[in-house]
Design an enzyme around this catalytic site. Structure first.
Site, mmCIF file in Angstrom:
data_model
loop_
_atom_site.group_PDB
_atom_site.id
_atom_site.type_symbol
_atom_site.label_atom_id
_atom_site.label_comp_id
_atom_site.label_asym_id
_atom_site.label_seq_id
_atom_site.Cartn_x
_atom_site.Cartn_y
_atom_site.Cartn_z
ATOM 1 N N ALA A 66 -29.651 14.542 12.181
ATOM 2 C CA ALA A 66 -29.749 13.582 13.409
ATOM 3 C C ALA A 66 -30.855 13.691 13.278
ATOM 4 C CB ALA A 66 -29.861 14.682 15.043
ATOM 5 N N GLY A 111 -26.578 16.818 11.473
ATOM 6 C CA GLY A 111 -25.224 15.765 12.174
ATOM 7 C C GLY A 111 -24.652 15.234 10.977
ATOM 8 N N GLU A 114 -21.633 17.349 10.228
ATOM 9 C CA GLU A 114 -21.448 17.282 11.842
ATOM 10 C C GLU A 114 -20.004 16.679 11.876
ATOM 11 O OE1 GLU A 114 -24.956 18.925 13.918
ATOM 12 O OE2 GLU A 114 -23.687 20.463 14.542
ATOM 13 N N GLU A 134 -30.628 23.210 9.855
ATOM 14 C CA GLU A 134 -31.349 22.409 11.256
ATOM 15 C C GLU A 134 -32.180 23.787 10.959
ATOM 16 O OE1 GLU A 134 -27.886 22.572 10.699
ATOM 17 O OE2 GLU A 134 -27.610 20.650 12.333
HETATM 18 N N1 COA Z 1 -34.267 12.349 10.291
HETATM 19 C C1 COA Z 1 -34.867 11.140 10.315
HETATM 20 N N2 COA Z 1 -35.412 10.779 8.923
HETATM 21 C C2 COA Z 1 -34.825 11.096 7.441
HETATM 22 C C3 COA Z 1 -34.085 12.262 7.917
HETATM 23 C C4 COA Z 1 -33.285 12.739 9.337
HETATM 24 N N3 COA Z 1 -32.771 13.731 9.570
HETATM 25 N N4 COA Z 1 -33.815 12.346 6.830
HETATM 26 C C5 COA Z 1 -34.386 11.748 6.019
HETATM 27 N N5 COA Z 1 -35.119 10.656 6.763
HETATM 28 C C6 COA Z 1 -36.718 9.956 6.479
HETATM 29 C C7 COA Z 1 -37.302 10.138 5.606
HETATM 30 O O1 COA Z 1 -38.007 10.903 6.505
HETATM 31 C C8 COA Z 1 -37.813 9.122 4.568
HETATM 32 O O2 COA Z 1 -38.356 8.226 6.285
HETATM 33 P P1 COA Z 1 -39.870 7.623 5.427
HETATM 34 O O3 COA Z 1 -39.735 7.004 4.425
HETATM 35 O O4 COA Z 1 -40.275 6.470 6.578
HETATM 36 O O5 COA Z 1 -40.714 8.533 5.222
HETATM 37 C C9 COA Z 1 -36.455 8.784 4.526
HETATM 38 O O6 COA Z 1 -35.516 8.936 5.314
HETATM 39 C C10 COA Z 1 -36.556 9.189 3.088
HETATM 40 O O7 COA Z 1 -35.982 10.432 3.163
HETATM 41 P P2 COA Z 1 -36.819 11.313 2.057
HETATM 42 O O8 COA Z 1 -37.431 12.848 2.435
HETATM 43 O O9 COA Z 1 -37.936 11.221 1.546
HETATM 44 O O10 COA Z 1 -35.979 11.216 0.975
HETATM 45 P P3 COA Z 1 -35.528 12.688 -0.042
HETATM 46 O O11 COA Z 1 -34.733 12.694 -1.396
HETATM 47 O O12 COA Z 1 -36.993 12.950 -0.597
HETATM 48 O O13 COA Z 1 -35.323 13.922 0.552
HETATM 49 C C11 COA Z 1 -33.108 14.807 1.613
HETATM 50 C C12 COA Z 1 -33.423 13.931 1.066
HETATM 51 C C13 COA Z 1 -32.126 14.959 2.436
HETATM 52 C C14 COA Z 1 -33.412 16.719 1.558
HETATM 53 C C15 COA Z 1 -34.802 14.992 3.019
HETATM 54 O O14 COA Z 1 -34.479 13.728 3.383
HETATM 55 C C16 COA Z 1 -34.388 15.669 4.452
HETATM 56 O O15 COA Z 1 -34.381 17.072 4.330
HETATM 57 N N6 COA Z 1 -34.152 15.407 5.149
HETATM 58 C C17 COA Z 1 -33.963 16.383 6.552
HETATM 59 C C18 COA Z 1 -32.723 17.307 6.804
HETATM 60 C C19 COA Z 1 -32.438 17.511 7.158
HETATM 61 O O16 COA Z 1 -33.212 18.505 8.311
HETATM 62 N N7 COA Z 1 -31.118 17.364 7.811
HETATM 63 C C20 COA Z 1 -31.210 17.955 9.995
HETATM 64 C C21 COA Z 1 -31.767 17.728 10.946
HETATM 65 S S1 COA Z 1 -31.510 18.324 12.162
#
Ligand code: COA
Length: 260
Positions: A66, A111, A114, A134
């Site tokens: 999400a 999400g 999910e 989460e």
């Molecule tokens: N919501 C909003 N934005 C998200 C996102 C999410 N769930 N997951 C990734 N993004 C965005 C990042 O903020 C970043 O945006 P920016 O370039 O404007 O800063 C872009 O996507 C790329 O992500 P980034 O974190 O730089 O990539 P990465 O390769 O370093 O890491 C992940 C990848 C998946 C490990 C990391 O993005 C992450 O942990 N995301 C969240 C996962 C999460 O907690 N999901 C559950 C949400 S309830």
């Protein structure tokens, strides 16, 4: 047919929906949830669609969760409504009258997992990672993750994934029963489309009956579930496709199913 959040293609009965926010790793904001809801409603009623394949745009993610930026400012009431919005859309996916395959091309987190779990089959690239992270945000799954993961792979794995938040590899997800198949990333599209083509050529009303047996019959007690299966089985005898399938077998030829 496409809007900017969702790329939509229909070829030979297979509708591909590609979530298109690659710069945000296809995170589900409210607008994307609504676009998916509308796209699945349309797929349900379009006779040209026999199977849906759901995936994410770009090389990195199916859906990384999400949208955290959108959630950051929500009040408790808005948080509940956001959860209900996603849950309603995902229930529509799960209860679709035709099969949905998740083509997991990268991260399926929060999400994203999910959403993949609402699909009826999941094919993952060997490079994919799935999880419910989460807890790291001070949250818990809000689009049905605690319930669907539990039903897919039991308490031990559900609690491990949701309490630690640590993602697992596609191979581990296969061992846990979270995904159906793991294929080399380079083969993901071809292998998924092969599976989709197989389902697109199957008898649609039998596919629908089988989905209902799991979605509806599977949530009842065994007596009701068995009765439900018998009722669905009987219903198949009203279809032209059942006559075609059994006749084709007896005549040693391939069946041609029409959905009638
Ligand atoms: N919501 C909003 N934005 C998200 C996102 C999410 N769930 N997951 C990734 N993004 C965005 C990042 O903020 C970043 O945006 P920016 O370039 O404007 O800063 C872009 O996507 C790329 O992500 P980034 O974190 O730089 O990539 P990465 O390769 O370093 O890491 C992940 C990848 C998946 C490990 C990391 O993005 C992450 O942990 N995301 C969240 C996962 C999460 O907690 N999901 C559950 C949400 S309830």
């Amino acid at each position: 047919m496409s809007d900017h959040l969702l790329l939509i293609d229909t070829t030979d009965g297979v509708r591909t929906l590609r979530i298109n926010r690659p710069d945000k790793l296809n995170a589900l904001n409210a607008a994307t949830i609504d676009a998916l809801d509308a796209a699945f409603a349309d797929a349900a009623t379009d006779d040209a669609v026999r199977v849906v394949v759901l995936t994410g745009a770009g090389p990195k993610a199916f859906v990384a969760g999400a949208d955290i930026a959108e959630m950051n400012a929500l009040s408790p009431v808005q948080g509940r409504d956001f959860s209900l919005r996603g849950t309603r859309m995902m229930r529509r996916v799960e209860k679709l009258n035709k099969p949905v395959i998740a083509m997991i091309n990268g991260f399926a987190l929060g999400g994203g997992l999910e959403l993949a779990m609402c699909c009826h089959l999941r094919v993952a690239a060997d490079t994919a990672k799935v999880g419910q992270p989460e807890i790291n945000l001070g949250l818990i799954p809000g689009f049905g993750g605690s319930q669907r993961l539990l039903r897919l792979c039991g308490r031990a794995a559900t609690l491990e994934l949701c309490l630690t938040g640590a993602p697992v590899t596609a191979e581990r997800a296969l061992q846990l029963g979270i995904v159906n198949r793991v294929v080399a990333a380079a083969e993901l599209e071809a292998e998924t489309m092969k599976l989709a083509a197989q389902l697109a050529n199957a008898a649609p009303l039998a596919l629908r009956g089988m989905l209902d047996c799991v979605n509806i019959g599977g949530e009842c007690g065994i007596e009701e579930g068995l009765e439900y299966e018998s009722a669905q089985f009987g219903l198949m005898f009203a279809t032209e496709d059942m006559r075609e399938g059994t006749s084709a077998f007896l005549e040693k030829r391939k069946p041609a199913f029409t959905g009638k």
